[in-house]
Design a protein around this motif. Structure first.
Motif, PDB file in Angstrom:
ATOM      1  N   LEU A 186      -6.595  -6.581   5.320  1.00  0.00           N
ATOM      2  CA  LEU A 186      -6.733  -6.069   3.951  1.00  0.00           C
ATOM      3  C   LEU A 186      -5.787  -6.800   3.002  1.00  0.00           C
ATOM      4  O   LEU A 186      -6.177  -7.212   1.906  1.00  0.00           O
ATOM      5  N   VAL A 192      -5.977  -6.490  -0.868  1.00  0.00           N
ATOM      6  CA  VAL A 192      -6.144  -5.033  -0.926  1.00  0.00           C
ATOM      7  C   VAL A 192      -4.973  -4.372  -0.218  1.00  0.00           C
ATOM      8  O   VAL A 192      -4.502  -4.859   0.816  1.00  0.00           O
ATOM      9  N   LEU A 211     -16.121  -4.387   7.668  1.00  0.00           N
ATOM     10  CA  LEU A 211     -15.669  -4.996   6.415  1.00  0.00           C
ATOM     11  C   LEU A 211     -16.308  -6.366   6.210  1.00  0.00           C
ATOM     12  O   LEU A 211     -16.685  -6.727   5.086  1.00  0.00           O
ATOM     13  N   THR A 251     -12.592  -1.028  -4.967  1.00  0.00           N
ATOM     14  CA  THR A 251     -11.834  -1.540  -3.819  1.00  0.00           C
ATOM     15  C   THR A 251     -12.761  -2.299  -2.868  1.00  0.00           C
ATOM     16  O   THR A 251     -12.440  -3.397  -2.406  1.00  0.00           O
ATOM     17  N   ILE A 287     -12.743  -6.437  -1.855  1.00  0.00           N
ATOM     18  CA  ILE A 287     -12.788  -7.001  -0.502  1.00  0.00           C
ATOM     19  C   ILE A 287     -13.981  -7.948  -0.372  1.00  0.00           C
ATOM     20  O   ILE A 287     -13.863  -9.066   0.142  1.00  0.00           O
TER      21      ILE A 287
END
Length: 718
Positions: A151, A156, A176, A194, A198
């Motif tokens: 992340l 993130v 992800l 968010t 990503i």
């Protein structure tokens, strides 16, 4: 940008929401420990970090390294491994066990735990069961750390790792990489922005079909949060294209595909195409169906002379009902579904007592409920009978925001012949649907509320739409009775509702303090709560509630909460970064969304009674709840709150700013709702111009909803 690497020696400070940390790292044997500050969750003791950032000079705390990026790597020294294991990161290992493990396995300790866990039994105090527990905890912790690194490398906060791992486990990174937009739909507390961050960092194309679909869902979510059940297709296309900075035609084509795949729903009204999220479409459609069915399926009353039954109760209760009140009690006997509406002082409580008496005399089993705990408590106190929140009545068992789970439904209906719900203006379409599906055929439903108050925070205008449909029997109480009429608060509430300025010169019960500056108004509110009202004998924590039309600006909820927290519950010690802690022991806080697992709901008020390293304990009227660091976004300070959040509550004293900067929100039903929250005193502070704006502005924002049309049976072309 400079680089700094080292082992975490100690955690100096971490914010309650995990968004900021101060810690010390030891760069190498020759240098002393360095203080690091950064917008990140606190690392673990003994962790090896590689930091990117810059050196800064704090006026009080001296030189610090301000980190903008943090890369975590496994500790590589014996000392680092021991500190890491002793930090409590691995379940089953404390400082003593960490020392024994490192003494026995040395630099190979982490490899043994991960790959040769059967060897852990060689260490005193570890059996085969505990060895497996340590191994599993380390694997999970390693995967979470890997996820945090993934992340952070994609810009993130690693603070989301816990939530993502709880949802997807070992498949987190795969999810992800495959479709990060699943997070927005499936992980509580992670939104579209968010997930989009990503996705963009992973190289997803701006016009990818998954991105456009997620953007449409996010736009619909924002529309629902603005109170709408549906939205014209053209507006949805425009809003989504603007959000994604992509072509409108591509968005329109994707919406058509989503409709074809039945992931969205549609209605056509007078040539306007309206798009629904699926859950709101079915909530609205089934709410209309259940109301119409219940209206015609009521269990009959044994006696047919309803007027005599009501007069008999009047005699025994030693009172005389007004004509509209008597009509309401008779209607409760005559109809399967009834709406009772009216402002303060019009006798709704007296009518409900009459309904209870005559219906119970017919042998009916009656349940009482309300949308919030505070409203249910008020109903219970007013009637002398038990009342429950709708969530408790339906026996909530958990679930997400949009799809809660209840024991009570059409398969396990409520056991009642009559259900009376108060403060129905607060009910959105989803809650009304879940309630009605649990009402058995033959049961009477009586919906009580003030239709002139603000509509529900959630989607729909349920009470207003039911009345607007003119298909469900309704009684409106308008006469203000003498005892209530003596209250200046009640008189002024009705004046405001008629578009007249309140009388603030005849009684100390209702005051308007003219202040031209918004900064001075905020300060006056603090002084009013801290000094004046306290001196008058009010408990400022429980008797006084500050309400504000907006969240921003000097007199918004956020700033007033900071000022009131500092005045009423000052911090004992300054934080190492020079800022104030978000939460303190003793703080008054509010739950900001329904949490079915913890049995606390949007708008519940409590007080912080404990703060530990990573969690906070809040005492609510009916229970005590622990919040982990990742859950703290559910809590906000509640010294001040929005008028919307105050619905269903009553307070001895209401204090409210009225400033020109809030002109967007200054409208009659908002001021009316705020004033009707007070039992003993109202204090308004600000400008006469803002007061005039609030009273004269009767333009309520239209909500897109077709409940009234469905109840009337208007032609809708799906």
């Amino acid at each position: 940008m400079e680089q700094l690497a080292g082992i975490v020696e100690s955690i100096v400070f971490q914010s309650d929401d995990g968004s900021f940390a101060v810690f010390k790292i030891k760069p190498n044997e020759d240098r002393s420990a360095v203080t690091v500050v950064g917008s990140m969750p606190a690392p673990l003791l003994g962790e090896q970090l590689e930091l990117t950032g810059e050196w800064v000079e704090h006026s009080k705390f001296g030189q610090q390294f301000k980190a903008s990026r943090c890369k975590r790597i496994a500790p590589t020294s014996v000392k680092g491994i021991e500190r890491f294991l002793a930090s409590g990161a691995i379940k089953g290992i404390g400082p003593a066990m960490a020392a024994r493990l490192v003494k026995h396995f040395g630099i190979q300790t982490l490899d043994v735990i991960e790959y040769k866990s059967h060897r852990l039994v060689e260490v005193e105090g570890i059996g085969s069961k505990k060895a497996e527990t340590i191994h599993q905890a380390y694997i999970e912790q390693s995967e979470i750390r890997e996820l945090m690194l993934f992340l952070e490398m994609n810009g993130v906060s690693g603070g989301y790792a816990g939530k993502i791992f709880a949802q997807y486990g070992s498949f987190s990174i795969s999810v992800l990489q495959e479709n990060p937009y699943r997070l927005a739909e499936e992980v509580s507390g992670i939104g579209f922005r968010t997930a989009d961050q990503i996705a963009m960092s992973l190289g997803m194309e701006r016009n990818h079909v998954d991105r456009i679909a997620a953007g449409v869902n996010f736009a619909l979510l924002q529309i629902a949060q603005a109170g709408h059940c549906c939205v014209p297709e053209e507006a949805l296309v425009q809003e989504t294209a603007k959000l994604l900075m992509t072509d409108k035609l591509e968005v329109a084509l994707r919406i058509k595909t989503l409709l074809k795949e039945e992931r969205l729903c549609v209605e056509d009204l007078h040539g306007v195409t309206l798009i629904y999220p699926r859950h709101l479409y079915y909530a609205e459609k089934n709410t209309a169906y259940r109301l119409l069915r219940l209206k015609d399926k009521a269990k009959p009353v044994l006696e047919s002379d309803f007027d005599s039954l009501v007069k008999e109760w009047e005699t025994s209760a030693k009172l005389v009902l007004a004509e509209s009140q008597r009509e309401a009690v008779v209607s409760a006997l005559a109809h399967g579904v009834l709406v009772l509406t009216g402002g303060p002082g019009t006798g709704k409580t007296t009518v409900v007592k009459g309904m209870l008496a005559v219906l119970e005399k017919q042998g009916f089993q009656i349940l009482l409920g309300a949308p919030t705990g505070r409203a249910a408590k008020r109903l219970s106190e007013a009637t002398g009978r038990e009342a429950a929140t709708i969530h408790r009545m339906l026996e909530s068992t958990g679930g997400g925001d949009s799809a809660p789970k209840f024991v009570r439904n059409e398969d396990e209906p409520l056991e009642a012949d009559v259900i009376i719900i108060d403060e129905v203006s607060m009910m959105d379409i989803s809650l009304m649907y879940y309630f009605l599906r649990a009402v058995p055929d033959g049961c009477r439903v009586i919906l009580v509320g003030d239709v002139d108050q603000l509509p529900a925070v959630g989607p729909g205008s349920v009470l207003k739409d039911i009345i607007r449909s003119v298909t469900i029997p309704m009684v409106r109480l308008t006469e203000v009775f003498r005892q209530a009429g003596e209250s200046m608060i009640v008189q002024n509430a009705h004046r405001i509702n008629r578009g007249m300025l309140p009388d603030y010169s005849s009684s100390l019960e209702f005051q308007f303090i003219e202040i031209s500056s918004s900064v001075a108004t905020a300060q006056a509110i603090v002084e009013m709560c801290r000094d004046k009202l306290s001196q008058e004998g009010y408990d400022v924590w429980r008797d006084v509630q500050v309400l504000s039309p907006m969240h921003r600006l000097d007199c918004g909820v956020e700033n007033l909460n900071k000022l009131l927290q500092q005045a009423l519950n000052p911090e004992q010690q300054e934080s190492p970064d020079g800022t104030s802690n978000a939460f303190r022991i003793g703080d008054k806080v509010m739950q900001m969304r329904n949490n079915y697992n913890k049995n606390v709901f949007n708008g519940d008020i409590g007080f912080i009674i404990e703060i530990e390293h990573n969690k906070i304990k809040v005492r609510y009227p009916d229970n005590e709840v622990w919040y982990e660091r990742s859950e703290l976004e559910e809590l906000h300070l509640a010294y001040a709150m929005s008028v919307h959040k105050s619905q269903g509550s009553e307070y001895p004293v209401v204090v409210m700013p009225l400033i020109p900067g809030h002109h967007v929100m200054l409208q009659r039903n908002l001021l009316y709702t705020a004033v009707t929250r007070a039992k003993e005193k109202v204090v308004l502070l600000g400008t006469k111009a803002a007061l005039n704006t609030a009273v004269s502005n009767d333009r309520t924002k239209k909500r897109y909803s077709l409940l009234a049309e469905r109840l009337r049976g208007d032609s809708l072309n799906t």
